[in-house]
Design a protein around this motif. Structure first.
Motif, PDB file in Angstrom:
ATOM      1  N   LEU A  13       0.691  -1.223  -0.110  1.00  0.00           N
ATOM      2  CA  LEU A  13      -0.048   0.099  -0.048  1.00  0.00           C
ATOM      3  C   LEU A  13       0.907   1.506  -0.060  1.00  0.00           C
ATOM      4  N   HIS A  14       0.332   2.315  -0.441  1.00  0.00           N
ATOM      5  CA  HIS A  14       0.617   3.514  -0.347  1.00  0.00           C
ATOM      6  C   HIS A  14       1.547   4.096   1.063  1.00  0.00           C
ATOM      7  N   MET A 120     -11.748   0.600   0.416  1.00  0.00           N
ATOM      8  CA  MET A 120     -10.642   0.215  -0.541  1.00  0.00           C
ATOM      9  C   MET A 120     -11.596  -0.827  -1.499  1.00  0.00           C
ATOM     10  N   ARG A 124      -8.050  -4.439  -4.658  1.00  0.00           N
ATOM     11  CA  ARG A 124      -6.775  -3.647  -4.345  1.00  0.00           C
ATOM     12  C   ARG A 124      -6.378  -4.479  -2.846  1.00  0.00           C
ATOM     13  N   VAL A 330      -2.351   5.090   3.943  1.00  0.00           N
ATOM     14  CA  VAL A 330      -3.431   4.219   3.423  1.00  0.00           C
ATOM     15  C   VAL A 330      -4.651   5.232   2.923  1.00  0.00           C
ATOM     16  N   GLU A 333      -4.983   5.813  -0.569  1.00  0.00           N
ATOM     17  CA  GLU A 333      -5.569   4.660  -1.865  1.00  0.00           C
ATOM     18  C   GLU A 333      -6.754   5.059  -2.035  1.00  0.00           C
TER      19      GLU A 333
END
Length: 595
Positions: A13-14, A120, A124, A330, A333
């Motif tokens: 995740l980012h 999300m 993903r 997060v 996202e």
């Protein structure tokens, strides 16, 4: 989607930058202005009151040298004691307020992170793996919580004390202040060396812990497969490898921290030597009093304690900072506009809708070949279709796309008049319910577990749903009925009962289309027969897609579609496909002989 489908390697995740995380914290501090202001004021007051006795000590020295009266010295002494007591009280209040502010920020951060994860897209979550997701809302929250209780109050209070003490040195004599400030370049160089090297290490350590969690989760979730293929050694080796990676990064982080402490000690040595040399020169030249020259090194030495506290909690602070950037990341996202399970989203009616799939093609990110290729099929309103095919044919991927999980690269999926590409995931859930073999019972009363699908359902409606799927008999034997605690710490339920609860939720959801992806695969043969009857009862009157684990389930469907390498190669009724003599006929003969 299941592990049998072809997929690209998971990515994490980012992760937010330090600036993004700082802006998030600042924004939430502005939402609590009184608490933030009180925290800052008490911290500054506590630091100032801790420095004041050192300044007053210089006055005492000058008073003794100048022959001041005892009353003046007594007054100064009383002021020193009062400053120490008030400083202790202000510091205690500051610690409490910092903890309170930190707890509120952590609560908001945790809520937003969980909301972001729930919002999300399911594809993903599957792409990154549950290990990374769980480590953020679990391990990272725990690390940040510990940091807020220990490192954050220490670093903030000590930082303010350093600033106040530095101002105090300049208040004694600007030349003594400059001498003490001579240590700042050494401090700055130490931080400049440490921060760019340590921050990435901490992030790597957190990512390694996420990978270790994913390895553990994958091994535990697939324990039956692991045992069947004697893969225990491979799984153990994978977990061990990830654990050693976490350990090695921890050692590297500690090594860097040790070198940082050495550089900080050199900075303190430089500052103290400069103050002593400059103070001696000023005293010899009559440019400063003995009290000022005596107070300056004590004031600088007063910096040692907060600077040491900062250094020895810096490791925890860095871990907290790394966890903060992962949690704030997060929020970056992509998310659906509404959460899955939004209670305001309900189907407009319970009439069955037709399902139409046209030219559907889907490729996982990073994969060379598509999993599905130009798939077209239809299910009339209230009808049923079974998907069969070899492992890896794309059955679960097709079922997920029809359920609105993911977006096809080409083609479309329509539920009645709705194109799923035009709906968010919550909207898709209002039209389609999906049930896989990965069913779960949440810890708590059975009634609450069922009301996840229908929050406003009465006890009578819950019992009707349970009776529909054949669970009425054993539910009536529960000690507290619908109030009986199930799941972790509650009533132990076997695989068949867990599946019946999931089917009862399906009945309560009232969605016009149902997708069942091998939902009875985990039950034994006797339990599977019972569950297949429950499935038919739960899906009665709805448009239904089965991913058939047993061909007896496929026989019960109105039509059957055979997938091979992502394409529909045969479609028809059971009798038509058996008569055709193709792939389905061969599967049927093998199934019948095996049975």
């Amino acid at each position: 989607m299941t592990a049998t489908d072809t997929r690209a390697t998971s990515v994490n995740l980012h992760t937010a930058t330090g600036g993004e995380a700082a802006r998030w914290v600042a924004g939430h501090c502005r939402q609590a202005p009184w608490l933030t202001a009180s925290t800052v004021l008490t911290t500054v007051a506590g630091a100032a009151l801790q420095v004041l006795p050192v300044l007053l000590l210089g006055r005492v020295v000058d008073g003794v040298v100048g022959g001041a009266s005892r009353s003046i010295l007594l007054t100064v002494g009383v002021l020193m004691v009062a400053a120490a007591l008030l400083g202790a009280a202000a510091t205690a209040a500051s610690t409490y307020l910092i903890g309170k502010l930190g707890a509120e920020l952590l609560a908001r951060l945790r809520e937003e992170a969980v909301r972001a994860v729930l919002g999300m897209p399911s594809t993903r979550v599957e792409q990154v793996g549950r290990g990374d997701v769980l480590s953020r809302v679990g391990d990272d929250v725990a690390v940040l919580s510990k940091g807020i209780r220990t490192a954050v109050p220490t670093v903030f209070s000590a930082g303010v004390l350093v600033v106040i003490a530095t101002i105090g040195m300049f208040g004694l004599d600007w030349r003594l202040g400059l001498a003490g400030a001579g240590a700042l370049p050494a401090y700055a160089l130490a931080l400049r060396w440490y921060l760019p090297r340590s921050a990435p290490l901490y992030r790597q350590q957190r990512m390694a812990q996420a990978d270790r969690a994913q390895a553990l989760i994958s091994g535990l979730n697939g324990i039956d497969t692991v045992r069947a293929y004697r893969l225990e050694g491979d799984v153990r080796e994978k977990v061990t490898s990830e654990s050693w990676r976490v350990r090695n990064l921890g050692v590297e982080v500690f090594r860097f921290f040790g070198r940082f402490v050495g550089r900080e000690n050199r900075a303190e040595f430089i500052g103290l030597v400069l103050i002593l040399v400059v103070g001696y020169a000023l005293l010899e030249g009559g440019a400063a009093t003995l009290g000022e020259v005596s107070a300056a090194p004590l004031m600088f030495h007063r910096l040692f304690t907060p600077l040491g506290a900062i250094m020895f909690t810096f490791d925890e602070a860095q871990k907290s900072g790394a966890s903060l950037t992962r949690l704030v990341g997060v929020f970056k996202e992509p998310a659906e506009e509404r959460l899955v399970g939004d209670r305001s989203v309900r189907p407009a009616d319970v009439a069955p809708h037709p399902v139409t799939v046209r030219g559907l093609t889907f490729r996982y990110p990073g994969a060379e070949e598509p999993v599905l290729r130009e798939v077209s099929l239809s299910i009339p309103a209230g009808g049923s279709l079974a998907l069969v095919g070899a492992t890896g044919a794309g059955k679960s991927t097709l079922a997920a796309l029809i359920a609105g999980i993911g977006r096809p690269g080409a083609g479309s999926v329509r539920i009645g008049a709705h194109d799923l590409a035009d709906l968010d995931e919550a909207g898709a859930r209002a039209l389609v319910s999906i049930l896989t073999q990965e069913t779960h019972v949440f810890a708590g009363p059975l009634g609450d577990d069922l009301r996840l699908a229908a929050p406003e359902a009465s006890d009578a409606e819950l019992l009707d749903a349970l009776r529909t799927v054949g669970a009425g008999a054993w539910v009536e034997l529960l000690p507290d009925g619908l109030d009986t605690r199930v799941g972790e710490g509650g009533e132990r339920l076997d695989v068949t009962k867990v599946a019946q609860i999931a089917l009862a939720r399906l009945v309560l959801s009232r969605s016009p289309v149902v997708v069942l992806d091998e939902s009875t695969a985990e039950a034994g043969s006797e339990g599977a027969a019972e569950l297949e009857r429950a499935v038919l009862a739960a899906c009665s009157g709805r448009t239904t897609l089965f991913v058939a684990h047993r061909l007896t389930q496929a026989m019960a469907a109105d039509r059957i579609a055979v997938l091979d390498a992502g394409r529909v190669v045969e479609e028809g009724t059971h009798s038509e496909l058996v008569a055709l003599g193709g792939q389905y006929a061969r599967l049927w003969r093998a199934w019948r002989e095996g049975s």
